[in-house]
Design a protein around this motif. Structure first.
Motif, PDB file in Angstrom:
ATOM      1  N   THR A  39       0.953  -5.661   6.707  1.00 12.13           N
ATOM      2  CA  THR A  39       1.255  -4.263   7.015  1.00 12.13           C
ATOM      3  C   THR A  39       2.471  -3.790   6.224  1.00 12.13           C
ATOM      4  O   THR A  39       2.495  -2.672   5.704  1.00 12.13           O
ATOM      5  N   ALA A  40       3.474  -4.658   6.117  1.00 16.42           N
ATOM      6  CA  ALA A  40       4.682  -4.304   5.368  1.00 16.42           C
ATOM      7  C   ALA A  40       4.386  -4.126   3.885  1.00 16.42           C
ATOM      8  O   ALA A  40       5.056  -3.328   3.216  1.00 16.42           O
ATOM      9  N   MET A  41       3.403  -4.847   3.355  1.00 19.29           N
ATOM     10  CA  MET A  41       3.044  -4.680   1.947  1.00 19.29           C
ATOM     11  C   MET A  41       2.256  -3.394   1.714  1.00 19.29           C
ATOM     12  O   MET A  41       2.361  -2.775   0.654  1.00 19.29           O
ATOM     13  N   CYS A  42       1.468  -2.996   2.716  1.00 16.18           N
ATOM     14  CA  CYS A  42       0.567  -1.855   2.540  1.00 16.18           C
ATOM     15  C   CYS A  42       1.213  -0.512   2.849  1.00 16.18           C
ATOM     16  O   CYS A  42       0.822   0.509   2.265  1.00 16.18           O
ATOM     17  N   LEU A  43       2.161  -0.488   3.766  1.00 15.38           N
ATOM     18  CA  LEU A  43       2.746   0.768   4.231  1.00 15.38           C
ATOM     19  C   LEU A  43       4.237   0.782   3.965  1.00 15.38           C
ATOM     20  O   LEU A  43       4.884  -0.268   3.926  1.00 15.38           O
ATOM     21  N   GLN A  94      -1.692   2.791  16.921  1.00 15.75           N
ATOM     22  CA  GLN A  94      -2.771   2.454  16.012  1.00 15.75           C
ATOM     23  C   GLN A  94      -2.588   1.065  15.421  1.00 15.75           C
ATOM     24  O   GLN A  94      -2.881   0.834  14.261  1.00 15.75           O
ATOM     25  N   THR A  95      -2.078   0.121  16.177  1.00 15.87           N
ATOM     26  CA  THR A  95      -1.936  -1.244  15.697  1.00 15.87           C
ATOM     27  C   THR A  95      -2.817  -2.171  16.528  1.00 15.87           C
ATOM     28  O   THR A  95      -3.312  -1.805  17.594  1.00 15.87           O
ATOM     29  N   ILE A  96      -2.992  -3.376  16.020  1.00 15.37           N
ATOM     30  CA  ILE A  96      -3.766  -4.375  16.743  1.00 15.37           C
ATOM     31  C   ILE A  96      -3.170  -4.614  18.128  1.00 15.37           C
ATOM     32  O   ILE A  96      -3.892  -4.774  19.122  1.00 15.37           O
ATOM     33  N   ALA A  97      -1.852  -4.622  18.213  1.00  8.87           N
ATOM     34  CA  ALA A  97      -1.197  -4.847  19.504  1.00  8.87           C
ATOM     35  C   ALA A  97      -1.566  -3.768  20.513  1.00  8.87           C
ATOM     36  O   ALA A  97      -1.782  -4.048  21.693  1.00  8.87           O
ATOM     37  N   ASP A  98      -1.642  -2.531  20.064  1.00 15.80           N
ATOM     38  CA  ASP A  98      -2.031  -1.440  20.958  1.00 15.80           C
ATOM     39  C   ASP A  98      -3.486  -1.581  21.391  1.00 15.80           C
ATOM     40  O   ASP A  98      -3.840  -1.232  22.517  1.00 15.80           O
ATOM     41  N   ALA A  99      -4.316  -2.091  20.497  1.00 15.34           N
ATOM     42  CA  ALA A  99      -5.729  -2.238  20.827  1.00 15.34           C
ATOM     43  C   ALA A  99      -5.964  -3.258  21.930  1.00 15.34           C
ATOM     44  O   ALA A  99      -6.840  -3.085  22.775  1.00 15.34           O
ATOM     45  N   VAL A 100      -5.169  -4.340  21.936  1.00  9.73           N
ATOM     46  CA  VAL A 100      -5.399  -5.397  22.927  1.00  9.73           C
ATOM     47  C   VAL A 100      -4.517  -5.245  24.168  1.00  9.73           C
ATOM     48  O   VAL A 100      -4.631  -6.039  25.102  1.00  9.73           O
ATOM     49  N   ARG A 101      -3.658  -4.218  24.187  1.00  8.20           N
ATOM     50  CA  ARG A 101      -2.759  -4.033  25.323  1.00  8.20           C
ATOM     51  C   ARG A 101      -3.486  -3.958  26.665  1.00  8.20           C
ATOM     52  O   ARG A 101      -3.075  -4.615  27.632  1.00  8.20           O
ATOM     53  N   PRO A 121      -8.241   2.722  11.821  1.00  7.25           N
ATOM     54  CA  PRO A 121      -7.568   2.085  10.683  1.00  7.25           C
ATOM     55  C   PRO A 121      -6.850   3.121   9.828  1.00  7.25           C
ATOM     56  O   PRO A 121      -7.215   4.298   9.813  1.00  7.25           O
ATOM     57  N   ALA A 122      -5.832   2.680   9.122  1.00  5.92           N
ATOM     58  CA  ALA A 122      -5.131   3.543   8.171  1.00  5.92           C
ATOM     59  C   ALA A 122      -5.827   3.468   6.825  1.00  5.92           C
ATOM     60  O   ALA A 122      -6.125   2.376   6.331  1.00  5.92           O
ATOM     61  N   GLN A 181      -6.465   3.862   0.449  1.00  9.74           N
ATOM     62  CA  GLN A 181      -7.086   4.508  -0.704  1.00  9.74           C
ATOM     63  C   GLN A 181      -8.541   4.751  -0.334  1.00  9.74           C
ATOM     64  O   GLN A 181      -9.032   4.167   0.638  1.00  9.74           O
ATOM     65  N   PRO A 182      -9.241   5.577  -1.087  1.00 13.49           N
ATOM     66  CA  PRO A 182     -10.675   5.697  -0.814  1.00 13.49           C
ATOM     67  C   PRO A 182     -11.355   4.329  -0.894  1.00 13.49           C
ATOM     68  O   PRO A 182     -11.245   3.625  -1.897  1.00 13.49           O
ATOM     69  N   GLY A 183     -12.005   3.947   0.180  1.00 14.30           N
ATOM     70  CA  GLY A 183     -12.692   2.660   0.205  1.00 14.30           C
ATOM     71  C   GLY A 183     -11.840   1.495   0.646  1.00 14.30           C
ATOM     72  O   GLY A 183     -12.334   0.360   0.705  1.00 14.30           O
ATOM     73  N   LEU A 184     -10.570   1.718   0.973  1.00 12.69           N
ATOM     74  CA  LEU A 184      -9.680   0.631   1.392  1.00 12.69           C
ATOM     75  C   LEU A 184      -8.928   1.043   2.653  1.00 12.69           C
ATOM     76  O   LEU A 184      -8.214   2.052   2.655  1.00 12.69           O
ATOM     77  N   TRP A 185      -9.090   0.248   3.705  1.00 13.13           N
ATOM     78  CA  TRP A 185      -8.535   0.566   5.011  1.00 13.13           C
ATOM     79  C   TRP A 185      -7.740  -0.617   5.557  1.00 13.13           C
ATOM     80  O   TRP A 185      -8.001  -1.765   5.201  1.00 13.13           O
ATOM     81  N   LEU A 186      -6.791  -0.304   6.437  1.00 10.99           N
ATOM     82  CA  LEU A 186      -5.943  -1.332   7.035  1.00 10.99           C
ATOM     83  C   LEU A 186      -5.927  -1.196   8.550  1.00 10.99           C
ATOM     84  O   LEU A 186      -5.669  -0.115   9.082  1.00 10.99           O
ATOM     85  N   LEU A 187      -6.216  -2.297   9.236  1.00 14.25           N
ATOM     86  CA  LEU A 187      -5.903  -2.401  10.659  1.00 14.25           C
ATOM     87  C   LEU A 187      -4.513  -2.999  10.752  1.00 14.25           C
ATOM     88  O   LEU A 187      -4.324  -4.193  10.485  1.00 14.25           O
ATOM     89  N   ALA A 188      -3.542  -2.168  11.092  1.00 17.17           N
ATOM     90  CA  ALA A 188      -2.139  -2.569  11.000  1.00 17.17           C
ATOM     91  C   ALA A 188      -1.755  -3.580  12.069  1.00 17.17           C
ATOM     92  O   ALA A 188      -2.277  -3.577  13.179  1.00 17.17           O
ATOM     93  N   GLY A 189      -0.826  -4.442  11.704  1.00 21.28           N
ATOM     94  CA  GLY A 189      -0.296  -5.430  12.629  1.00 21.28           C
ATOM     95  C   GLY A 189       0.972  -4.944  13.286  1.00 21.28           C
ATOM     96  O   GLY A 189       1.465  -3.848  13.023  1.00 21.28           O
ATOM     97  N   SER A 190       1.497  -5.785  14.153  1.00 18.45           N
ATOM     98  CA  SER A 190       2.713  -5.439  14.884  1.00 18.45           C
ATOM     99  C   SER A 190       3.394  -6.716  15.356  1.00 18.45           C
ATOM    100  O   SER A 190       2.728  -7.703  15.696  1.00 18.45           O
ATOM    101  N   LEU A 191       4.728  -6.682  15.382  1.00 21.86           N
ATOM    102  CA  LEU A 191       5.475  -7.813  15.926  1.00 21.86           C
ATOM    103  C   LEU A 191       5.146  -8.032  17.403  1.00 21.86           C
ATOM    104  O   LEU A 191       5.256  -9.144  17.911  1.00 21.86           O
TER     105      LEU A 191
END
Length: 370
Positions: free
Chosen positions: A69-73, A108-115, A129-130, A133-143
């Motif tokens: 997530t830190a690399m992508c955003l 909108q993070t994985i942590a929120d999804a499993v809360r 997902p965030a 780019q067109p065709g590239l999506w991220l399911l963001a992580g969280s500490l």
């Protein structure tokens, strides 16, 4: 393989989707039980290269350190994602509005999804997902995701008895990823997991169709392989034999296939205190350890290196430029500081990652026919 754009300097056109390569969506976990092998860097660049090959890609950050997530955003985007302190920690005490905006941050993070699963208040919450780019999506992580570890650990053995709540918990990652992949129409899902054999990684890996292992030619990677192989086989056996027969009809549960795709050798920076001879010594032992520990072959052949998909060089001079430009190393341009001979290095990087991505797709096709 056809479809990729031949010019690494031009990112304006994406090749035709290589539908002949993947008949159905596939998910690949990048995993090694050893730190320092640049696993997240590999995940990030593969995701971008698969997009360049014309595929719709969903990258999933299931490492509680959230390095992908830190690399992508950028930090501002991550701050917005994390600003609504997840109830994994705050348990409802945090404000749900972004400061100064009045806009509700639904999380909108994985942590929120499993809360809801963690708190016992419901099933997984769908998250968007965030789009990077067109065709590239991220399911963001969280500490915050680390808070899910104990819950997953406690529920694992209950799944063997068919406990519905335990199965719902253990399959949470699978169902979050499945929903997100359906939403964006992903062809391929890349899952970045942490370097350990804990409960979070177990839940992440059983959700994967296959596993790609980045390795360094050293003692630590070899020892990691020795631990990893039997553990993956044990998880697969327990899930498929003890849990799946007890899953009720209509409930989406993973097959826990975790098929070993092969490995990628990540070359180190050669130093005077680590001569080439030492590197070669460990390199020669990897095929034997991989076939014995990961594949469980009774009579592994030491010289059999057919499971090595690629060897990637260090690219230490490109990575700082890529981080500053917030783009893959193979997309660096003169404006990003890739001048003169460095631009040739960028082109070499592009070719290596393109070959790696094509090699991974070839292995997926091969496993699909076995």
């Amino acid at each position: 393989m056809n479809g990729y754009h031949a010019d690494p300097a031009d990112d304006s056109v994406v090749g035709d989707r290589p539908a002949e390569d993947l008949r159905n969506r596939t998910s690949i976990a990048l995993f090694d039980n050893c730190r320092g092998v640049r696993k997240t860097t590999l995940t990030y660049h593969l995701a971008h290269m698969f997009r360049r090959l014309g595929m719709t890609v969903l990258a999933v950050d299931l490492d509680p350190q959230a390095n992908l997530t830190a690399m992508c955003l950028d930090e501002t985007e991550i701050e917005e994602l994390w600003d609504n302190e997840s109830e994994l920690i705050a348990q409802g005490a945090a404000s749900s509005a972004l400061p100064g905006t009045g806009r509700v941050n639904t999380g909108q993070t994985i942590a929120d999804a499993v809360r809801p699963v963690l708190e016992g208040t419901g099933d997984v919450a769908p998250i968007e997902p965030a789009q990077l780019q067109p065709g590239l999506w991220l399911l963001a992580g969280s500490l915050d995701l680390s808070r899910f570890e104990d819950k997953l650990s406690n529920e694992w053995f209950k799944t063997f008895a068919g406990d519905i709540a335990a199965i719902r918990t253990t399959t949470a990652f699978h169902r979050v990823v499945e929903q997100a992949a359906d939403l964006v129409g992903a062809d391929i899902v890349l899952i970045d997991v942490g370097p350990n054999l804990g409960a979070i990684n177990r839940a992440a890996l059983i959700a994967a169709d296959s596993v790609l292992m980045p390795l360094a030619a050293d003692l630590f990677s070899l020892k990691g392989l020795s631990n990893l192989g039997p553990t993956l086989r044990g998880w697969r056996r327990d899930w498929q034999q003890l849990v799946l027969p007890r899953v009720r009809e209509g409930f989406s549960a993973p097959r826990a296939e975790m098929r070993p795709l092969g490995y990628v050798i990540m070359q180190p920076e050669m130093r005077l205190d680590r001569p080439l001879k030492a590197y070669e010594r460990w390199l020669q032992r990897i095929p034997w350890v991989y076939s014995a520990a990961v594949l469980g072959e009774r009579v592994p052949v030491c010289a059999d290196d057919r499971y090595r998909i690629a060897t990637l060089r260090n690219y230490r001079s490109l990575m700082p430029l890529a981080l500053d430009a917030r783009k893959p190393m193979f997309d660096l341009k003169a404006a990003d500081g890739a001048l003169g001979s460095t631009q040739k290095y960028v082109q070499t990087c592009y070719r290596e990652f393109r070959d790696l991505a094509e090699g991974v797709l070839a292995r997926v096709r091969q496993l699909g026919t076995e």
